[in-house]
Design a protein around this motif. Structure first.
Motif, PDB file in Angstrom:
ATOM      1  N   SER A 120       0.805  -1.226   0.000  1.00  0.00           N
ATOM      2  CA  SER A 120       0.000   0.000   0.000  1.00  0.00           C
ATOM      3  C   SER A 120       0.839   1.277   0.000  1.00  0.00           C
ATOM      4  O   SER A 120       0.329   2.331  -0.403  1.00  0.00           O
ATOM      5  CB  SER A 120      -0.950   0.005   1.194  1.00  0.00           C
ATOM      6  N   ILE A 121       2.075   1.218   0.422  1.00  0.00           N
ATOM      7  CA  ILE A 121       2.882   2.437   0.485  1.00  0.00           C
ATOM      8  C   ILE A 121       3.730   2.627  -0.777  1.00  0.00           C
ATOM      9  O   ILE A 121       4.389   3.671  -0.915  1.00  0.00           O
ATOM     10  CB  ILE A 121       3.801   2.473   1.728  1.00  0.00           C
ATOM     11  N   TYR A 122       3.696   1.667  -1.679  1.00  0.00           N
ATOM     12  CA  TYR A 122       4.506   1.738  -2.888  1.00  0.00           C
ATOM     13  C   TYR A 122       3.742   2.357  -4.050  1.00  0.00           C
ATOM     14  O   TYR A 122       2.554   2.059  -4.247  1.00  0.00           O
ATOM     15  CB  TYR A 122       4.982   0.348  -3.308  1.00  0.00           C
ATOM     16  N   ALA A 123       4.436   3.203  -4.790  1.00  0.00           N
ATOM     17  CA  ALA A 123       3.927   3.612  -6.096  1.00  0.00           C
ATOM     18  C   ALA A 123       4.170   2.458  -7.057  1.00  0.00           C
ATOM     19  O   ALA A 123       5.230   1.818  -7.017  1.00  0.00           O
ATOM     20  CB  ALA A 123       4.649   4.861  -6.583  1.00  0.00           C
ATOM     21  N   MET A 124       3.215   2.189  -7.905  1.00  0.00           N
ATOM     22  CA  MET A 124       3.305   1.072  -8.835  1.00  0.00           C
ATOM     23  C   MET A 124       3.263   1.589 -10.268  1.00  0.00           C
ATOM     24  O   MET A 124       2.551   2.556 -10.577  1.00  0.00           O
ATOM     25  CB  MET A 124       2.157   0.096  -8.617  1.00  0.00           C
ATOM     26  N   GLY A 125       4.011   0.928 -11.119  1.00  0.00           N
ATOM     27  CA  GLY A 125       4.043   1.365 -12.503  1.00  0.00           C
ATOM     28  C   GLY A 125       4.101   0.198 -13.472  1.00  0.00           C
ATOM     29  O   GLY A 125       4.543  -0.893 -13.105  1.00  0.00           O
ATOM     30  N   SER A 146       1.370   4.810 -14.307  1.00  0.00           N
ATOM     31  CA  SER A 146       1.769   4.676 -12.913  1.00  0.00           C
ATOM     32  C   SER A 146       0.623   5.090 -12.013  1.00  0.00           C
ATOM     33  O   SER A 146      -0.278   5.835 -12.423  1.00  0.00           O
ATOM     34  CB  SER A 146       3.009   5.513 -12.615  1.00  0.00           C
ATOM     35  N   ILE A 147       0.675   4.592 -10.782  1.00  0.00           N
ATOM     36  CA  ILE A 147      -0.336   4.934  -9.791  1.00  0.00           C
ATOM     37  C   ILE A 147       0.368   5.072  -8.450  1.00  0.00           C
ATOM     38  O   ILE A 147       1.145   4.217  -8.042  1.00  0.00           O
ATOM     39  CB  ILE A 147      -1.473   3.884  -9.758  1.00  0.00           C
ATOM     40  N   THR A 148       0.098   6.188  -7.772  1.00  0.00           N
ATOM     41  CA  THR A 148       0.744   6.433  -6.490  1.00  0.00           C
ATOM     42  C   THR A 148       0.069   5.633  -5.384  1.00  0.00           C
ATOM     43  O   THR A 148      -0.999   5.028  -5.591  1.00  0.00           O
ATOM     44  CB  THR A 148       0.700   7.925  -6.138  1.00  0.00           C
ATOM     45  N   SER A 149       0.659   5.684  -4.213  1.00  0.00           N
ATOM     46  CA  SER A 149       0.042   5.011  -3.063  1.00  0.00           C
ATOM     47  C   SER A 149      -1.321   5.617  -2.751  1.00  0.00           C
ATOM     48  O   SER A 149      -2.208   4.936  -2.229  1.00  0.00           O
ATOM     49  CB  SER A 149       0.955   5.104  -1.846  1.00  0.00           C
ATOM     50  N   GLY A 150      -1.497   6.869  -3.098  1.00  0.00           N
ATOM     51  CA  GLY A 150      -2.773   7.539  -2.864  1.00  0.00           C
ATOM     52  C   GLY A 150      -3.782   7.384  -3.976  1.00  0.00           C
ATOM     53  O   GLY A 150      -4.910   7.867  -3.864  1.00  0.00           O
ATOM     54  N   GLY A 151      -3.361   6.734  -5.057  1.00  0.00           N
ATOM     55  CA  GLY A 151      -4.293   6.461  -6.145  1.00  0.00           C
ATOM     56  C   GLY A 151      -4.238   7.421  -7.322  1.00  0.00           C
ATOM     57  O   GLY A 151      -5.012   7.281  -8.276  1.00  0.00           O
ATOM     58  N   SER A 152      -3.326   8.372  -7.299  1.00  0.00           N
ATOM     59  CA  SER A 152      -3.190   9.275  -8.445  1.00  0.00           C
ATOM     60  C   SER A 152      -2.521   8.532  -9.597  1.00  0.00           C
ATOM     61  O   SER A 152      -1.577   7.770  -9.389  1.00  0.00           O
ATOM     62  CB  SER A 152      -2.353  10.502  -8.066  1.00  0.00           C
ATOM     63  N   THR A 153      -3.007   8.792 -10.790  1.00  0.00           N
ATOM     64  CA  THR A 153      -2.524   8.056 -11.962  1.00  0.00           C
ATOM     65  C   THR A 153      -1.854   8.983 -12.973  1.00  0.00           C
ATOM     66  O   THR A 153      -2.112  10.187 -13.023  1.00  0.00           O
ATOM     67  CB  THR A 153      -3.667   7.309 -12.650  1.00  0.00           C
ATOM     68  N   ASN A 154      -0.996   8.364 -13.771  1.00  0.00           N
ATOM     69  CA  ASN A 154      -0.286   9.090 -14.819  1.00  0.00           C
ATOM     70  C   ASN A 154      -0.130   8.136 -15.990  1.00  0.00           C
ATOM     71  O   ASN A 154       0.110   6.935 -15.793  1.00  0.00           O
ATOM     72  CB  ASN A 154       1.092   9.540 -14.321  1.00  0.00           C
ATOM     73  N   TYR A 155      -0.278   8.675 -17.220  1.00  0.00           N
ATOM     74  CA  TYR A 155      -0.222   7.831 -18.416  1.00  0.00           C
ATOM     75  C   TYR A 155       0.696   8.438 -19.471  1.00  0.00           C
ATOM     76  O   TYR A 155       0.786   9.664 -19.612  1.00  0.00           O
ATOM     77  CB  TYR A 155      -1.611   7.669 -19.024  1.00  0.00           C
TER      78      TYR A 155
END
Length: 119
Positions: free
Chosen positions: A30-35, A50-59
């Motif tokens: 849960s604390i890791y940003a995933m990509g 990518s998606i941050t631990s808080g749920g923000s996304t980037n494409y």
């Protein structure tokens, strides 16, 4: 021991869909940003989403509107829903987990899953 295991790749026709999964173990997910990254033959590895631990996304611009990244912190899994696939999406797709705390950065990679889109 940290493990990231990708699944869901395969061969699909242009216009089709695939859903990639990456199951993580050995980390506090849960604390890791995933990509999700991809690497096509002869090309450099590039960030897809990518998606941050808080749920923000980037494409990446090339996949905006077609791909969706999501995460399930109960299942310790990150997903990549890929729709309207194009032949240029053909690549090995890799899962990445990253976390920075103070001066320490942790980054882990999966072994990848092949996605092939036929025209």
């Amino acid at each position: 021991q940290v493990q990231l295991v990708e699944s869901g790749g395969g061969l699909v026709q242009a216009g089709g869909s695939l859903r990639l999964s990456c199951a993580a173990s050995g980390i506090i997910f849960s604390i890791y940003a995933m990509g999700w990254y991809r690497q096509a033959p002869g090309k450099q590895r590039e960030l897809v989403a990518s998606i941050t631990s808080g749920g923000s996304t980037n494409y990446a611009d090339s996949v905006k509107g077609r791909f969706t990244i999501s995460r399930d912190n109960v299942k310790n899994t990150v997903y990549l829903q890929m729709n309207s696939l194009k032949p240029e999406d053909t690549a090995v797709y890799y899962c990445n987990a990253e976390h920075s705390r103070f001066n320490t950065r942790s980054s882990y990679w999966g072994l990848g899953t092949q996605v092939t889109v036929s025209s």
